[in-house]
Enzyme design. Structure first.
Site, PDB file in Angstrom:
ATOM      1  N   SER A 154       0.869  -1.173   0.000  1.00  0.00           N
ATOM      2  CA  SER A 154       0.000   0.000   0.000  1.00  0.00           C
ATOM      3  C   SER A 154       0.909   1.226   0.000  1.00  0.00           C
ATOM      4  O   SER A 154       2.093   1.121   0.341  1.00  0.00           O
ATOM      5  CB  SER A 154      -0.841   0.011   1.285  1.00  0.00           C
ATOM      6  N   TYR A 191      -2.535  -1.630  10.147  1.00  0.00           N
ATOM      7  CA  TYR A 191      -2.488  -1.735   8.687  1.00  0.00           C
ATOM      8  C   TYR A 191      -1.161  -1.206   8.137  1.00  0.00           C
ATOM      9  O   TYR A 191      -0.500  -1.867   7.318  1.00  0.00           O
ATOM     10  CB  TYR A 191      -3.669  -0.956   8.110  1.00  0.00           C
TER      11      TYR A 191
HETATM   12  P1  NAI Z   1     -11.645  -5.707  -1.262  1.00  0.00           P
HETATM   13  O1  NAI Z   1     -12.239  -5.700   0.092  1.00  0.00           O
HETATM   14  O2  NAI Z   1     -12.480  -5.278  -2.417  1.00  0.00           O
HETATM   15  O3  NAI Z   1     -11.064  -7.167  -1.600  1.00  0.00           O
HETATM   16  C1  NAI Z   1     -10.325  -7.889  -0.659  1.00  0.00           C
HETATM   17  C2  NAI Z   1     -10.683  -9.363  -0.801  1.00  0.00           C
HETATM   18  O4  NAI Z   1      -9.845 -10.096   0.108  1.00  0.00           O
HETATM   19  C3  NAI Z   1     -12.127  -9.670  -0.425  1.00  0.00           C
HETATM   20  O5  NAI Z   1     -12.755 -10.432  -1.442  1.00  0.00           O
HETATM   21  C4  NAI Z   1     -12.010 -10.456   0.868  1.00  0.00           C
HETATM   22  O6  NAI Z   1     -13.033 -11.436   1.023  1.00  0.00           O
HETATM   23  C5  NAI Z   1     -10.638 -11.090   0.720  1.00  0.00           C
HETATM   24  N1  NAI Z   1     -10.058 -11.429   2.018  1.00  0.00           N
HETATM   25  C6  NAI Z   1      -9.986 -10.646   3.116  1.00  0.00           C
HETATM   26  N2  NAI Z   1      -9.432 -11.313   4.131  1.00  0.00           N
HETATM   27  C7  NAI Z   1      -9.122 -12.545   3.663  1.00  0.00           C
HETATM   28  C8  NAI Z   1      -8.548 -13.687   4.246  1.00  0.00           C
HETATM   29  N3  NAI Z   1      -8.188 -13.709   5.547  1.00  0.00           N
HETATM   30  N4  NAI Z   1      -8.358 -14.781   3.486  1.00  0.00           N
HETATM   31  C9  NAI Z   1      -8.756 -14.789   2.189  1.00  0.00           C
HETATM   32  N5  NAI Z   1      -9.330 -13.749   1.586  1.00  0.00           N
HETATM   33  C10 NAI Z   1      -9.522 -12.634   2.316  1.00  0.00           C
HETATM   34  O7  NAI Z   1     -10.331  -4.822  -1.138  1.00  0.00           O
HETATM   35  P2  NAI Z   1      -9.306  -4.228  -2.219  1.00  0.00           P
HETATM   36  O8  NAI Z   1      -9.402  -2.767  -2.111  1.00  0.00           O
HETATM   37  O9  NAI Z   1      -9.459  -4.878  -3.529  1.00  0.00           O
HETATM   38  O10 NAI Z   1      -7.927  -4.638  -1.536  1.00  0.00           O
HETATM   39  C11 NAI Z   1      -7.022  -5.560  -2.103  1.00  0.00           C
HETATM   40  C12 NAI Z   1      -5.647  -5.300  -1.507  1.00  0.00           C
HETATM   41  O11 NAI Z   1      -5.232  -3.977  -1.832  1.00  0.00           O
HETATM   42  C13 NAI Z   1      -5.600  -5.380   0.030  1.00  0.00           C
HETATM   43  O12 NAI Z   1      -4.401  -6.014   0.416  1.00  0.00           O
HETATM   44  C14 NAI Z   1      -5.583  -3.925   0.449  1.00  0.00           C
HETATM   45  O13 NAI Z   1      -4.952  -3.742   1.701  1.00  0.00           O
HETATM   46  C15 NAI Z   1      -4.772  -3.317  -0.681  1.00  0.00           C
HETATM   47  N6  NAI Z   1      -4.948  -1.886  -0.825  1.00  0.00           N
HETATM   48  C16 NAI Z   1      -6.149  -1.357  -1.224  1.00  0.00           C
HETATM   49  C17 NAI Z   1      -6.286   0.007  -1.363  1.00  0.00           C
HETATM   50  C18 NAI Z   1      -7.547   0.646  -1.813  1.00  0.00           C
HETATM   51  O14 NAI Z   1      -7.618   1.896  -1.821  1.00  0.00           O
HETATM   52  N7  NAI Z   1      -8.589  -0.114  -2.200  1.00  0.00           N
HETATM   53  C19 NAI Z   1      -5.159   0.930  -1.061  1.00  0.00           C
HETATM   54  C20 NAI Z   1      -3.942   0.254  -0.670  1.00  0.00           C
HETATM   55  C21 NAI Z   1      -3.857  -1.099  -0.558  1.00  0.00           C
END
Ligand code: NAI
Length: 267
Positions: free
Chosen positions: A140, A153
């Site tokens: 991130s 985080y």
């Molecule tokens: P999102 O919430 O849309 O998708 C995350 C997915 O990970 C979900 O489908 C969830 O069910 C799954 N997940 C969560 N915990 C889990 C676990 N213990 N085991 C298996 N699956 C699990 O979120 P997004 O935004 O797509 O995030 C993806 C990555 O990007 C994350 O690592 C997040 O920290 C990172 N990120 C996102 C940002 C943003 O602005 N959306 C900014 C910086 C980093």
């Protein structure tokens, strides 16, 4: 002809947001994609929509048994592993003086220990195959940029950046590249609540040189570059995909060009 023709990719957090967009892009570029997510209904549904090149596996990245089964299921289904995108993550804010230990530990478990478990079992498989591979972790902008309320985080994501470097150092001799992507504020279900806060989007956009929020596809394109043969000599790096916000060291929204110039001193 896709740039990932013949490749097998494994994507965690594949059911939503950045992981889903990357699964869709990889499949459209010819890869066979194993999508792993703790939300079984969601990942089954989204994999079905992608079609026969996608395969859903449900499980939790914090469980070593689940992660080992994830890699084994991918290999059983598609015969091998070439690329992994370790992207599952959660957020959640609390001030340090009032932060429940259980919540702090849970964020570290998912965002940092989960990436370690994935790297461990994926690299074991890639070393056994003997043909190299590409491992990509989602960090991130918070790997280096502090945000109030996000102690767990930010610490986890800083850990992912270092885990990426150590893994690249250890695995290079096997032809395995390891890199990380650092998204800026991206429109996904994870950030929906922050976007409900009045003025939040405007402040983020104001601080971003490219003047907009990220879309999941912006991150998917970087994952495609790192996963593909277009980046054969790239390893150990953290790439921010953030519209340029990390070069902006001024408070969000502050525009130096609009500031009144001071009287030059001494003349
Ligand atoms: P999102 O919430 O849309 O998708 C995350 C997915 O990970 C979900 O489908 C969830 O069910 C799954 N997940 C969560 N915990 C889990 C676990 N213990 N085991 C298996 N699956 C699990 O979120 P997004 O935004 O797509 O995030 C993806 C990555 O990007 C994350 O690592 C997040 O920290 C990172 N990120 C996102 C940002 C943003 O602005 N959306 C900014 C910086 C980093």
């Amino acid at each position: 002809m896709g740039v990932l023709d013949g490749k097998v990719a494994l994507i965690t957090g594949g059911g939503s947001g950045i992981g889903l967009a990357t699964s869709q892009l990889f499949a459209s570029e010819g890869a066979q994609v194993a999508m792993f997510d703790r939300n079984a209904d969601l990942v089954n549904e989204t994999a079905r929509e992608i079609g026969s090149s996608a395969f859903a596996i449900s499980g939790d990245v914090t469980s070593e048994d689940d992660v080992a089964r994830m890699v084994a299921s991918c290999v059983e289904r598609f015969g091998r592993l070439d690329i992994a995108f370790n992207n599952a993550g959660i957020a959640g804010a609390a001030p340090i003086h009032d932060h429940e230990l259980s919540h702090f530990q849970h964020v570290i478990d998912v965002c940092l220990t989960g990436v370690f478990l994935c790297l461990k079992h994926q690299s074991k498989q890639l070393i056994a195959q003997g043909q190299g591979g590409s491992l990509i972790n989602t960090a991130s902008i918070n790997a280096t940029q502090a945000t109030k309320g996000l102690s767990a985080y930010c610490s986890a994501k800083a850990g992912v950046a270092m885990l990426t470097k150590v893994s690249a150092l250890e695995l290079g001799e096997h032809g395995i590249r390891v890199n990380a992507i650092g998204p800026g504020h991206t429109r996904t279900p994870m950030t929906e609540r922050a976007r409900d806060v009045e003025g939040f989007d405007e402040a983020m956009i104001g601080a971003t040189p490219l003047g907009r929020l990220g879309e999941p596809e912006d991150l998917a394109r970087m994952a495609l570059f790192l996963g593909s043969d277009a980046s054969p000599w790239v390893s150990g790096q953290l790439f921010y995909v953030d519209g340029g916000i990390t070069v902006n060291e001024l408070p969000p929204g502050f525009n130096l060009l609009e500031a009144q110039p001071r009287q030059p001193r001494g003349d």
